[in-house]
Design a protein around this motif. Structure first.
Motif, PDB file in Angstrom:
ATOM      1  N   HIS A 142      48.326  35.527  42.286  1.00 41.02           N
ATOM      2  CA  HIS A 142      47.131  34.717  42.558  1.00 41.02           C
ATOM      3  C   HIS A 142      46.738  34.733  44.030  1.00 41.02           C
ATOM      4  CE1 HIS A 142      47.780  33.558  38.488  1.00 41.02           C
ATOM      5  NE2 HIS A 142      48.872  32.876  38.757  1.00 41.02           N
ATOM      6  N   MET A 144      42.581  35.968  41.293  1.00 41.63           N
ATOM      7  CA  MET A 144      42.994  36.472  39.979  1.00 41.63           C
ATOM      8  C   MET A 144      43.965  37.646  40.098  1.00 41.63           C
ATOM      9  SD  MET A 144      39.314  36.277  38.014  1.00 41.63           S
ATOM     10  CE  MET A 144      38.360  34.744  38.009  1.00 41.63           C
ATOM     11  N   THR A 149      40.803  43.699  41.220  1.00 43.05           N
ATOM     12  CA  THR A 149      40.297  42.375  40.855  1.00 43.05           C
ATOM     13  C   THR A 149      38.781  42.383  40.666  1.00 43.05           C
ATOM     14  OG1 THR A 149      40.277  41.828  43.214  1.00 43.05           O
ATOM     15  CG2 THR A 149      42.172  41.081  41.917  1.00 43.05           C
TER      16      THR A 149
END
Length: 313
Positions: free
Chosen positions: A48, A44, A21
């Motif tokens: 999530h 992200m 990420t």
């Protein structure tokens, strides 16, 4: 105790499956928080949330016979989604026990991945999951109190060091302690001078209380908007790691949580759930200060937010 070697092994397990990420320098927040603000955007990540890392690392270590039996877990939402995603990826049946007042977006996400969802009162979720384990022979995937789960979460720190070799500090949301234990073990094993601050809701100060008592101690059930870190008692595996490897546990007042989420959204242009922004809240509420030249990493643990909450900002 969890070892640095286990975290590197977890990285090897997870590389084919999860995202590295982004580590974002949010320049607009630097003057507002008094340091160089970096966010590790696990909001992200797949599902999530960071939870896919620990859940998948644990499930990948099951034997074929254990996979055939299926898995069960208890979760406030994000861990359940991680388990459901990993189970679907590997063709395993999953059952997830979730509090009935968890955010609807988290409950629906677990269902959409094909897992069976059982709703219950929040304090009963672990007992129900363990009963299903015993009665149906399912494999229990702990949300935090498991070394394989912690090792998966610790891979976040390895990625931070790849992108930023010299952070002054890393601020981590503190729930049951799996995320904090994994990250702190990796940081202190690689760069001991980097400080680790673990932030928990002041309404549920289970680590502050447990560290004073010298043993895992449950605190009363109280509502907090930081539902992702609302565990009532540390694990017997996570507490010693937090005690030995975290520089300070900070209890963050409830009234600081939504302003921190709003600051991240309006000035940083990143949407994350209140549990994720608890580190920002620690600074905004005056409990922690840094120098302008300090590079400070805030772990944004998840971004599964009901739109109704965004409207309240």
């Amino acid at each position: 105790m969890l070892s640095l070697e286990e975290i590197f092994q977890a990285r090897n397990h997870l590389v084919p499956y999860v995202y590295h990420t982004p580590l974002l320098h949010l320049h607009a927040l630097d003057p507002l928080l008094g340091c160089q603000v970096y966010v590790k955007a696990e909001c992200m990540q797949l599902t999530h949330s960071f939870k896919i890392r620990g859940a998948l690392n644990r499930i990948l270590q099951l034997t074929p016979e254990e996979r055939a039996r299926g898995v069960v877990t208890a979760s406030s939402g994000n861990h359940g989604r991680g388990v459901a995603y990993a189970a679907k990826m590997l063709g395993i049946k999953a059952t997830v026990v979730i509090p009935d007042h968890a955010p609807a977006v988290k409950i629906q996400a677990v269902r959409d991945l094909g897992a069976e969802v059982i709703l219950c009162d929040k304090p009963k979720r672990f007992a129900i999951a363990e009963k299903l384990r015993d009665e149906k022979g399912l494999c229990y995937i702990p949300p935090f109190n498991d070394y394989a789960v912690m090792a998966g979460q610790g891979t976040i720190a390895l990625e931070i060091f790849q992108d930023l070799p010299d952070p002054a500090a890393v601020l981590v949301p503190l729930g049951g302690g799996g995320l904090t234990s994994g990250i702190a073990t990796a940081i202190k094993g690689i760069r001991p001078e980097t400080r680790v601050y673990a932030c928990e809701p002041a309404r549920i100060p289970r680590f502050t209380v447990s560290l004073k008592e010298g043993r895992p101690t449950a605190v009363p059930q109280v509502d907090t908007i930081a539902d992702g870190v609302a565990t009532l008692c540390p694990g017997d595996k996570t507490l010693p790691i937090v005690r030995d490897k975290v520089d300070r546990v900070i209890d963050v007042p409830e009234e600081a949580l939504l302003p921190a989420m709003k600051l991240l959204l309006t000035e940083g242009k990143v949407l994350a759930e209140p549990s994720s922004t608890i580190g920002l809240a620690a600074i905004q509420s005056g409990q922690l200060t840094f120098r302008p030249e300090d590079k400070v990493v805030f772990v944004l643990s998840g971004g599964n937010v009901d739109f109704s909450l965004v409207q309240k900002l």
